[in-house]
Design a protein around this motif. Structure first.
Motif, PDB file in Angstrom:
ATOM      1  N   SER A   1       0.844  -1.202   0.000  1.00 39.71           N
ATOM      2  CA  SER A   1       0.000   0.000   0.000  1.00 39.71           C
ATOM      3  C   SER A   1       0.877   1.248   0.000  1.00 39.71           C
ATOM      4  CB  SER A   1      -0.904   0.022   1.236  1.00 39.71           C
ATOM      5  OG  SER A   1      -1.718  -1.125   1.307  1.00 39.71           O
ATOM      6  N   LEU A   2       0.383   2.302  -0.629  1.00 37.66           N
ATOM      7  CA  LEU A   2       1.032   3.609  -0.603  1.00 37.66           C
ATOM      8  C   LEU A   2       0.005   4.604  -0.085  1.00 37.66           C
ATOM      9  CD1 LEU A   2       3.495   5.398  -1.308  1.00 37.66           C
ATOM     10  CD2 LEU A   2       2.507   5.690  -3.604  1.00 37.66           C
ATOM     11  N   VAL A   3       0.273   5.156   1.103  1.00 38.63           N
ATOM     12  CA  VAL A   3      -0.680   6.032   1.779  1.00 38.63           C
ATOM     13  C   VAL A   3      -0.343   7.490   1.486  1.00 38.63           C
ATOM     14  CG1 VAL A   3      -1.647   6.721   4.007  1.00 38.63           C
ATOM     15  CG2 VAL A   3      -1.063   4.318   3.592  1.00 38.63           C
ATOM     16  N   PHE A   4      -1.368   8.291   1.164  1.00 40.70           N
ATOM     17  CA  PHE A   4      -1.198   9.695   0.807  1.00 40.70           C
ATOM     18  C   PHE A   4      -1.811  10.609   1.862  1.00 40.70           C
ATOM     19  CE2 PHE A   4      -0.932   7.528  -3.209  1.00 40.70           C
ATOM     20  CZ  PHE A   4      -0.104   8.299  -4.014  1.00 40.70           C
ATOM     21  N   ASN A   5      -1.127  11.725   2.116  1.00 39.83           N
ATOM     22  CA  ASN A   5      -1.762  12.880   2.743  1.00 39.83           C
ATOM     23  C   ASN A   5      -1.480  14.073   1.842  1.00 39.83           C
ATOM     24  OD1 ASN A   5      -1.619  15.494   4.483  1.00 39.83           O
ATOM     25  ND2 ASN A   5      -2.895  14.096   5.657  1.00 39.83           N
ATOM     26  N   PHE A   6      -2.542  14.730   1.369  1.00 41.26           N
ATOM     27  CA  PHE A   6      -2.395  15.762   0.348  1.00 41.26           C
ATOM     28  C   PHE A   6      -2.239  17.170   0.905  1.00 41.26           C
ATOM     29  CE2 PHE A   6      -4.778  12.275  -1.699  1.00 41.26           C
ATOM     30  CZ  PHE A   6      -3.889  11.975  -2.705  1.00 41.26           C
ATOM     31  N   GLY A   7      -2.224  17.308   2.219  1.00 40.38           N
ATOM     32  CA  GLY A   7      -1.920  18.619   2.778  1.00 40.38           C
ATOM     33  C   GLY A   7      -3.048  19.241   3.554  1.00 40.38           C
ATOM     34  N   GLY A   8      -2.855  20.515   3.834  1.00 42.21           N
ATOM     35  CA  GLY A   8      -3.815  21.278   4.634  1.00 42.21           C
ATOM     36  C   GLY A   8      -3.063  22.072   5.707  1.00 42.21           C
ATOM     37  N   PRO A   9      -3.165  21.620   6.990  1.00 38.00           N
ATOM     38  CA  PRO A   9      -3.974  20.499   7.432  1.00 38.00           C
ATOM     39  C   PRO A   9      -5.453  20.803   7.275  1.00 38.00           C
ATOM     40  CG  PRO A   9      -3.138  21.723   9.331  1.00 38.00           C
ATOM     41  CD  PRO A   9      -2.490  22.323   8.117  1.00 38.00           C
ATOM     42  N   GLY A  10      -6.225  19.779   6.983  1.00 39.02           N
ATOM     43  CA  GLY A  10      -7.662  19.948   6.854  1.00 39.02           C
ATOM     44  C   GLY A  10      -8.237  19.436   5.563  1.00 39.02           C
ATOM     45  N   GLY A  11      -7.395  19.060   4.609  1.00 42.24           N
ATOM     46  CA  GLY A  11      -7.892  18.569   3.336  1.00 42.24           C
ATOM     47  C   GLY A  11      -8.397  17.135   3.441  1.00 42.24           C
TER      48      GLY A  11
ATOM     49  N   MET B   1     -12.546  22.013   5.822  1.00 46.69           N
ATOM     50  CA  MET B   1     -11.162  22.336   5.488  1.00 46.69           C
ATOM     51  C   MET B   1     -10.591  23.456   6.354  1.00 46.69           C
ATOM     52  SD  MET B   1      -9.526  23.570   1.858  1.00 46.69           S
ATOM     53  CE  MET B   1     -10.265  22.208   0.970  1.00 46.69           C
ATOM     54  N   MET B   2     -11.281  24.580   6.437  1.00 49.20           N
ATOM     55  CA  MET B   2     -10.735  25.725   7.155  1.00 49.20           C
ATOM     56  C   MET B   2     -10.877  25.577   8.667  1.00 49.20           C
ATOM     57  SD  MET B   2      -9.589  27.338   4.588  1.00 49.20           S
ATOM     58  CE  MET B   2      -9.036  28.907   5.257  1.00 49.20           C
ATOM     59  N   THR B   3     -11.967  24.961   9.134  1.00 49.35           N
ATOM     60  CA  THR B   3     -12.139  24.763  10.572  1.00 49.35           C
ATOM     61  C   THR B   3     -11.158  23.712  11.087  1.00 49.35           C
ATOM     62  OG1 THR B   3     -13.981  23.282  10.017  1.00 49.35           O
ATOM     63  CG2 THR B   3     -14.531  25.524  10.674  1.00 49.35           C
ATOM     64  N   SER B   4     -10.953  22.658  10.299  1.00 47.82           N
ATOM     65  CA  SER B   4      -9.984  21.638  10.693  1.00 47.82           C
ATOM     66  C   SER B   4      -8.574  22.203  10.698  1.00 47.82           C
ATOM     67  CB  SER B   4     -10.057  20.443   9.738  1.00 47.82           C
ATOM     68  OG  SER B   4     -11.349  19.875   9.723  1.00 47.82           O
ATOM     69  N   LEU B   5      -8.276  23.047   9.722  1.00 47.55           N
ATOM     70  CA  LEU B   5      -6.959  23.674   9.657  1.00 47.55           C
ATOM     71  C   LEU B   5      -6.662  24.448  10.934  1.00 47.55           C
ATOM     72  CD1 LEU B   5      -5.311  25.443   6.676  1.00 47.55           C
ATOM     73  CD2 LEU B   5      -5.527  26.679   8.826  1.00 47.55           C
ATOM     74  N   ALA B   6      -7.617  25.255  11.355  1.00 46.76           N
ATOM     75  CA  ALA B   6      -7.417  26.036  12.579  1.00 46.76           C
ATOM     76  C   ALA B   6      -7.240  25.124  13.785  1.00 46.76           C
ATOM     77  CB  ALA B   6      -8.610  26.970  12.794  1.00 46.76           C
ATOM     78  N   ALA B   7      -8.059  24.083  13.871  1.00 44.19           N
ATOM     79  CA  ALA B   7      -8.000  23.186  15.023  1.00 44.19           C
ATOM     80  C   ALA B   7      -6.658  22.468  15.109  1.00 44.19           C
ATOM     81  CB  ALA B   7      -9.139  22.171  14.941  1.00 44.19           C
ATOM     82  N   ILE B   8      -6.163  21.979  13.986  1.00 44.60           N
ATOM     83  CA  ILE B   8      -4.904  21.228  13.990  1.00 44.60           C
ATOM     84  C   ILE B   8      -3.726  22.170  14.216  1.00 44.60           C
ATOM     85  CG2 ILE B   8      -3.389  19.775  12.605  1.00 44.60           C
ATOM     86  CD1 ILE B   8      -6.007  18.741  11.226  1.00 44.60           C
ATOM     87  N   ASN B   9      -3.730  23.324  13.565  1.00 45.18           N
ATOM     88  CA  ASN B   9      -2.653  24.287  13.786  1.00 45.18           C
ATOM     89  C   ASN B   9      -2.568  24.713  15.249  1.00 45.18           C
ATOM     90  OD1 ASN B   9      -1.595  24.381  11.201  1.00 45.18           O
ATOM     91  ND2 ASN B   9      -2.781  26.162  10.571  1.00 45.18           N
TER      92      ASN B   9
END
Length: 487
Positions: free
Chosen positions: A93-103, A353-361
């Motif tokens: 398997s090849l696992v991806f995370n495409f960025g964000g955080p929050g995407g 996307m934007m709410t998750s970004l704030a939470a993770i940051n």
């Protein structure tokens, strides 16, 4: 702010030595790892907000993980997963995370799978919505994100940030203390185990490089073939981050203006004139937003609309066309670009996307800039690249209801196999120096330099970058030290 690069590019397009061995199946199982029941995908969404029909070999599933990793037998949350099965002789398997955080990795891979078709010939392509994102207990904050994003130039940003934080606590208070990158890295190891892989093979873009680096720090022996494209240096402060990105986007804006003139530009006869045309348009929005149906392109949304195409050279022509149309009173494309950036759907709702970004940051740092500190930083940004200014993004954590910590700032993958880091000389969002620093912090990093423009190198289509990545991931051929790919 680190934008999910694949989502951005696809959304914008719609609007117009030896390396580690590949993972072995039926490998060592992580403590507490569950199983994934794969089935038909029923809720995939494209960049236009419309339902997607999954292609052949596409499956979706859910993996249950602890809400609090310190209490593995306590409450659980479900991680939403997507898998595109290998089209040929499978390596793992090849696992991806495409960025964000929050995407959303689920929606992005559903659209982008063909882009990674060669890698998919030997690997099951897998992605996920990280904890706190969309289907994985996504952080919700009432309707406050819309107010925050569309606020006028004279809005009380600190008041809006306080109301936003309160709404997030009301709607998602249970998950907010547990959405940080270290927790997401622990989820990744449970995912690796659930996939039956001895080691994790991973491809991270932008913020995904941070997640990958944290994983390698905590689970160095489980690192398989790792590619981190558009490296982020997690040790930077908020101030260092925004000032570095302001410099990066200022450079991208200048490069756009020069390229526009070289292509016979509608916006001006020389680069300085092009830049002034865009800046004048935005300044006009401060007092007179442009009507688009029953909505308005405000100054804040106009800023996001201009920044969005600067992420990739392929989308620079869209910026020229959108600004030219807006000068004639038609801001439809500019508003659509802003919506693509913020995750606004056609029905007026938003992805997380934007709410998750704030939470993770905010979870990943103890910094809590006051309104005065945010204003001082923003004044520095204005002097570098005023189009990127905005106190709300700087002061988002000031009133955050959950405590943050600095655990995700520590990077040291000593004991892991080699990790390929790709840094672009013209990357505005994750500038080149961050990739060099991340490589040094990993201890096992191997830096590949891309001499071209844009956020992320693999998706630029550069043959040298593509060949380098695919030779490593598919064949284990580690790039030579000092490898550089011309634009």
């Amino acid at each position: 702010m680190k934008k999910p690069i694949v989502t951005l590019l696809l959304g914008a397009a719609f609007l117009t030595a030896c390396a580690a061995e590949p993972s072995a199946p039926a490998g060592e199982k992580a403590a507490g790892a569950g199983a994934v029941a794969w089935g038909k995908c029923t809720d995939l969404v494209g960049p236009d907000g419309k339902q997607l029909t999954p292609g052949p070999g596409v499956e979706c599933g859910t993996l249950q993980v602890p809400l609090d990793h310190a209490r593995p037998d306590g409450d659980k949350i479900g991680l939403a997963l997507i898998r595109v099965k290998a089209s040929g002789d499978r390596l793992g398997s090849l696992v991806f995370n495409f960025g964000g955080p929050g995407g959303s990795g689920v929606d992005t891979l559903a659209v982008a799978a063909t882009t990674f078709g060669k890698l998919g010939s030997r690997y099951d392509l897998v992605s996920f919505d990280p904890r706190g994102v969309d289907r994985s207990s996504g952080v919700k904050c009432g309707g406050e994100i819309g107010k925050l994003l569309s606020a006028g130039a004279d809005a009380d940003q600190d008041k809006l940030a306080k109301e936003f934080a309160a709404a997030c606590q009301k709607d998602s208070g249970k998950v907010l203390p547990h959405v940080g990158t270290v927790n997401a890295a622990k989820d990744l190891d449970l995912l690796r185990s659930a996939l039956g892989d001895r080691q994790l093979n991973y491809f991270g873009f932008s913020y995904g490089t941070h997640l990958g680096a944290v994983y390698a720090t905590h689970f160095p022996k489980n690192v398989g073939r790792f590619v981190l494209d558009g490296g982020f240096d997690p040790t930077v402060t908020f101030e260092e981050r925004v000032l570095t990105q302001a410099t990066g986007f200022d450079g991208a804006f200048e490069a756009f203006a020069e390229d526009c003139v070289a292509q016979s530009c509608e916006l001006g006869a020389d680069p300085a004139a092009v830049e002034k045309t865009v800046e004048d348009l935005l300044d006009g929005l401060k007092t007179k937003p442009i009507k688009v149906g029953d909505r308005e392109l405000t100054y804040g949304l106009g800023q996001l609309a201009v920044i969005t195409p600067l992420y990739a050279k392929q989308t620079w022509p869209m910026l020229e066309q959108a600004v030219a149309a807006a000068r004639k009173g038609n801001a439809t494309v500019l508003l659509a670009l802003a919506d693509a950036y913020t995750g606004r759907r056609a029905n007026g709702t938003y992805t997380t996307m934007m709410t998750s970004l704030a939470a993770i940051n905010c979870a990943d740092t103890t910094e809590r800039p006051t309104a005065a500190q945010a204003a001082a930083i923003d004044e520095k940004v204005r002097k570098i690249f005023p189009i990127l200014s905005g106190e709300a993004s700087i002061g988002a954590c000031a009133h955050w209801p959950a405590r943050g910590d600095n655990a995700a700032k520590r990077i040291d993958a000593t004991g892991s196999g080699p990790i390929v880091v790709i840094g672009g000389k013209g990357d505005p969002a994750t500038p080149y120096q961050w990739s060099t620093r991340l490589t040094e912090q990993l201890k096992t990093g191997v830096l590949v330099t891309y001499e071209g423009e844009g956020h992320g190198a693999y998706l630029s289509g550069n043959e040298c970058v593509t060949t380098t990545v695919e030779s490593y991931v598919l064949e284990g051929k580690l790039p030579a030290k000092g490898t550089s790919c011309p634009a």
